[in-house]
Design an enzyme around this catalytic site. Sequence first.
Site, PDB file in Angstrom:
ATOM      1  N   LYS A  58       0.862  -1.179   0.000  1.00 40.51           N
ATOM      2  CA  LYS A  58       0.000   0.000   0.000  1.00 40.51           C
ATOM      3  C   LYS A  58       0.901   1.231   0.000  1.00 40.51           C
ATOM      4  O   LYS A  58       1.580   1.513   0.982  1.00 40.51           O
ATOM      5  CB  LYS A  58      -0.921   0.017   1.219  1.00 40.51           C
ATOM      6  CG  LYS A  58      -1.923   1.162   1.208  1.00 40.51           C
ATOM      7  CD  LYS A  58      -2.803   1.139   2.428  1.00 40.51           C
ATOM      8  CE  LYS A  58      -3.901   2.187   2.324  1.00 40.51           C
ATOM      9  NZ  LYS A  58      -3.395   3.559   2.146  1.00 40.51           N
ATOM     10  N   PHE A 130      -1.411   0.232 -10.744  1.00 46.01           N
ATOM     11  CA  PHE A 130      -1.942  -1.008 -10.172  1.00 46.01           C
ATOM     12  C   PHE A 130      -3.254  -1.452 -10.810  1.00 46.01           C
ATOM     13  O   PHE A 130      -3.788  -2.506 -10.466  1.00 46.01           O
ATOM     14  CB  PHE A 130      -2.138  -0.892  -8.656  1.00 46.01           C
ATOM     15  CG  PHE A 130      -2.888   0.332  -8.205  1.00 46.01           C
ATOM     16  CD1 PHE A 130      -4.220   0.523  -8.497  1.00 46.01           C
ATOM     17  CD2 PHE A 130      -2.232   1.304  -7.476  1.00 46.01           C
ATOM     18  CE1 PHE A 130      -4.911   1.647  -8.062  1.00 46.01           C
ATOM     19  CE2 PHE A 130      -2.909   2.434  -7.026  1.00 46.01           C
ATOM     20  CZ  PHE A 130      -4.253   2.604  -7.327  1.00 46.01           C
ATOM     21  N   ARG A 200     -16.874   0.909  -3.793  1.00 43.27           N
ATOM     22  CA  ARG A 200     -16.248   0.162  -2.705  1.00 43.27           C
ATOM     23  C   ARG A 200     -16.649  -1.301  -2.791  1.00 43.27           C
ATOM     24  O   ARG A 200     -17.832  -1.616  -2.842  1.00 43.27           O
ATOM     25  CB  ARG A 200     -16.653   0.769  -1.358  1.00 43.27           C
ATOM     26  CG  ARG A 200     -15.674   0.442  -0.239  1.00 43.27           C
ATOM     27  CD  ARG A 200     -15.870   1.339   0.951  1.00 43.27           C
ATOM     28  NE  ARG A 200     -15.525   2.725   0.679  1.00 43.27           N
ATOM     29  CZ  ARG A 200     -14.289   3.205   0.661  1.00 43.27           C
ATOM     30  NH1 ARG A 200     -13.260   2.393   0.860  1.00 43.27           N
ATOM     31  NH2 ARG A 200     -14.068   4.487   0.433  1.00 43.27           N
ATOM     32  N   LYS A 206      -7.649  -3.742   2.019  1.00 43.35           N
ATOM     33  CA  LYS A 206      -6.419  -3.158   2.553  1.00 43.35           C
ATOM     34  C   LYS A 206      -6.141  -3.737   3.928  1.00 43.35           C
ATOM     35  O   LYS A 206      -7.062  -4.020   4.709  1.00 43.35           O
ATOM     36  CB  LYS A 206      -6.505  -1.631   2.615  1.00 43.35           C
ATOM     37  CG  LYS A 206      -7.631  -1.061   3.455  1.00 43.35           C
ATOM     38  CD  LYS A 206      -7.637   0.462   3.365  1.00 43.35           C
ATOM     39  CE  LYS A 206      -8.814   1.055   4.119  1.00 43.35           C
ATOM     40  NZ  LYS A 206      -8.869   2.544   4.022  1.00 43.35           N
TER      41      LYS A 206
END
Length: 290
Positions: A58, A130, A200, A206
């Site tokens: 991340k 990404f 979402r 994460k």
Amino acid sequence: MNSSRPRSRAWLCAAALLLALAGPSCVLAKAGPEAPPLLLAEVLRGDVDVTRYWVSEKLDGVRAVWDGHALRFRSGRPVHAPAWFVAGLPPEPLDGELWIGRGHFDQLSGIVRRKQARDEDWRRVKYMIFEQPGGAGIFSERIEHIRRIVARVDVPWLQAVEQFRVADRPALQAKLDEVVGSGGEGLMLHRADAPYLTGRNEALLKLKPLFDAEATVIAHLPGQGRLTGMMGALQVETAEGVRFEIGTGFSDAVRRAPPPVGTLVSFQYRALTKDGVPRFASYLRRREAF
């Protein structure tokens, strides 16, 4: 009929449109930029089969989207990058982070927010990719496509984020410990078989040693003792209406000039109480409107 009755703004603008060829039209406030639809991460919780996911670090950067013609922040606002930086990008859409390294978010933020780009600063910035917006196939296939694009373009500021797999939960934890121990933020997990999605979604997760969230500043609480004359804590409110105080994580400079009331700020916390209040909340930064 009372001729002095005020006419509505909408009526006046409609009338002005009829006179557009003959003179000035009604001036309306410009609509703000439209934020591009993006995939947003959920927090990794519960019994998730991590072997189904690709894993990456991340990055503590600023998200930016390239549509093949323009580079924009996630808000839709333009990134004022140098012409040479943009000229090196491919015709394919890309999604990634502008990044200069672990622990350098504040420096990066200062660089990318400037409307007059400084070449010497932007030489430090990398665009770490990404995802490919609208890309065909599952994520595993899009990873390969991203790698081919980056290799074809062959400029040092365009790079593919390293993606790897883990064998089990202990291996994932070991990688998290390694990344955080080296100054990284945490890990991202993207489900290998996921098509391109927006909003979402649990296709993207994460994992961090601490949770992070955002809240709006509603008051400044005065400091005491050493902090007399400065801000002692922020009273904030989450989007869910939960109010609490953040008293740690501030530099003296921030305490002297705290984020104004109404500002969105980011904070970290360890867990939530049964009432939904973040425990051990610590200030991270002012949430910039990129």
